[in-house]
Design an enzyme around this catalytic site. Sequence first.
Site, PDB file in Angstrom:
ATOM      1  CD  GLN A 186      -2.987   0.837   0.132  1.00 47.88           C
ATOM      2  OE1 GLN A 186      -3.185  -0.231  -0.419  1.00 47.88           O
ATOM      3  NE2 GLN A 186      -3.635   1.915  -0.223  1.00 47.88           N
ATOM      4  CG  PHE A 187       1.677   3.366  -3.722  1.00 47.52           C
ATOM      5  CD1 PHE A 187       1.446   4.701  -4.021  1.00 47.52           C
ATOM      6  CD2 PHE A 187       0.923   2.393  -4.359  1.00 47.52           C
ATOM      7  CE1 PHE A 187       0.486   5.054  -4.933  1.00 47.52           C
ATOM      8  CE2 PHE A 187      -0.050   2.742  -5.269  1.00 47.52           C
ATOM      9  CZ  PHE A 187      -0.269   4.075  -5.570  1.00 47.52           C
ATOM     10  CB  THR A 188      -1.915   5.363  -0.603  1.00 44.73           C
ATOM     11  OG1 THR A 188      -2.497   4.247   0.071  1.00 44.73           O
ATOM     12  CG2 THR A 188      -2.169   5.250  -2.093  1.00 44.73           C
TER      13      THR A 188
END
Length: 118
Positions: free
Chosen positions: A78-80
């Site tokens: 989850q790069f966010t």
Amino acid sequence: MRAVVQRAQNAQVVVDDRVVGNILFGLVILVGFTEGDGLEQIKKMVHKVLNLRIFPDDNGVMNRSVLDVEGKILSVSQFTLYADTKRKSPKLHQGFKWRGSKEIIRFMECGTCKRNFC
């Protein structure tokens, strides 16, 4: 490295109408990586997550880890988690764009990792 940890029952990840991961009982972990994260950070996070005492014991006290209850782990990249949300349009440039993120997630989920870092 950042992680959001959630106890779960019957969790799954679906991509393009295909189930790509599922567990019946354990932890869902959203994991974000950034530049500079390496094996030492991963080991530390794995150790911390595997030993979090967030499952109830026989007295209802949160005193058991995912290892104690023999739960499974479903990790999702989850790069966010590294998004800069100060503006209406979040900036996502701090998220780790390395293709190896999938390999890191697999490493975190594997049985060898659990045995070596508990």
